[in-house]
Write a protein that holds these residues in place. Structure first.
Motif, short mmCIF file in Angstrom:
data_model
loop_
_atom_site.label_atom_id
_atom_site.label_comp_id
_atom_site.label_asym_id
_atom_site.label_seq_id
_atom_site.Cartn_x
_atom_site.Cartn_y
_atom_site.Cartn_z
N GLY A 40 0.79 -1.23 0.00
CA GLY A 40 0.00 0.00 0.00
C GLY A 40 0.82 1.27 0.00
N THR A 43 3.11 3.46 -5.58
CA THR A 43 2.12 4.21 -6.35
C THR A 43 2.55 4.41 -7.79
N GLU A 81 -9.99 6.64 -14.43
CA GLU A 81 -9.90 7.22 -13.08
C GLU A 81 -10.22 6.16 -12.03
N VAL A 82 -9.67 6.37 -10.84
CA VAL A 82 -10.07 5.61 -9.64
C VAL A 82 -10.19 6.60 -8.49
N GLN A 84 -9.52 6.95 -4.57
CA GLN A 84 -8.80 6.33 -3.46
C GLN A 84 -9.61 6.48 -2.18
N ALA A 85 -9.21 5.71 -1.17
CA ALA A 85 -9.94 5.69 0.10
C ALA A 85 -10.12 7.07 0.71
N LYS A 88 -9.38 11.14 -2.91
CA LYS A 88 -8.66 11.69 -4.06
C LYS A 88 -8.99 10.87 -5.30
N VAL A 90 -7.72 9.75 -8.95
CA VAL A 90 -6.47 9.62 -9.69
C VAL A 90 -6.78 9.21 -11.13
N VAL A 142 -1.03 1.10 -3.90
CA VAL A 142 -2.18 1.65 -3.19
C VAL A 142 -3.42 0.89 -3.70
N ALA A 144 -6.64 1.15 -4.37
CA ALA A 144 -7.51 1.60 -5.47
C ALA A 144 -6.78 1.60 -6.80
N GLN A 145 -5.47 1.81 -6.78
CA GLN A 145 -4.70 1.88 -8.02
C GLN A 145 -4.50 0.51 -8.67
N THR A 147 -6.68 -1.22 -9.82
CA THR A 147 -7.57 -1.18 -10.99
C THR A 147 -6.79 -0.78 -12.24
#
Length: 157
Positions: A40, A43, A81-82, A84-85, A88, A90, A142, A144-145, A147
């Motif tokens: 995590g 990035t 795009e995603v 994040q927790a 944000k 990205v 991270v 969410a990334q 994806t």
């Protein structure tokens, strides 16, 4: 009434094809909060941008600022795009390129450290940059990334 604006980042996910499959270039977040973390704490090379800057231009600018190198030329694959927790959003693009992590000169940021000490210290934006096989990257990036890794794998097939 307070209006909150969504924080946005844009970045480039470099990838290369090897005899063992696809690899991606990730950066380990610098500073004291991530110093002893692995999972995590890696990035896409990215950074924040404002409402007046196009995301693509921000991604290229941030690549230069964070790694001290010109962003690679080549076809850019939109990874979307995603969120994040922390809220944000990205946006990322994948670009096929090879890069030697030893050639990187990371950008820095300044923060008060230790907290409430009144002293400021400078830290690298990214303290390490490395290539990882996609499955290993999934364990480190991270959440969410991840994806972006899935979307890249779909494109690369």
């Amino acid at each position: 009434m307070t209006v909150r604006t969504t924080r946005r980042s844009a970045g480039l996910l470099l990838f290369r094809r090897t005899g063992d499959g696809l690899e991606v270039l990730l950066g380990h977040m610098g500073g004291p909060f991530f110093a002893k973390k692995e999972s995590g704490a890696w990035t896409v090379v990215k950074g924040e941008y404002g409402p007046d800057e196009p995301a693509w231009e921000a991604a290229r600018r941030e690549f230069r600022e964070e790694l001290g190198l010109a962003p690679p030329e080549g076809e850019a694959v939109a990874l979307g795009e995603v969120a994040q927790a922390g809220g944000k959003v990205v946006t990322a693009w994948a670009v096929e390129a090879d890069l030697d992590p030893e050639t990187i000169t990371p950008g820095t940021f300044t923060m008060e450290w230790p907290p409430r000490s009144g002293r400021t210290r400078e830290f690298p934006e990214l303290d390490r940059v490395a290539w990882f096989a996609v499955e290993r990257a999934r364990e480190l990036i991270v959440a969410a990334q991840a994806t972006f890794l899935d979307r890249l794998a779909e494109h690369a097939d």
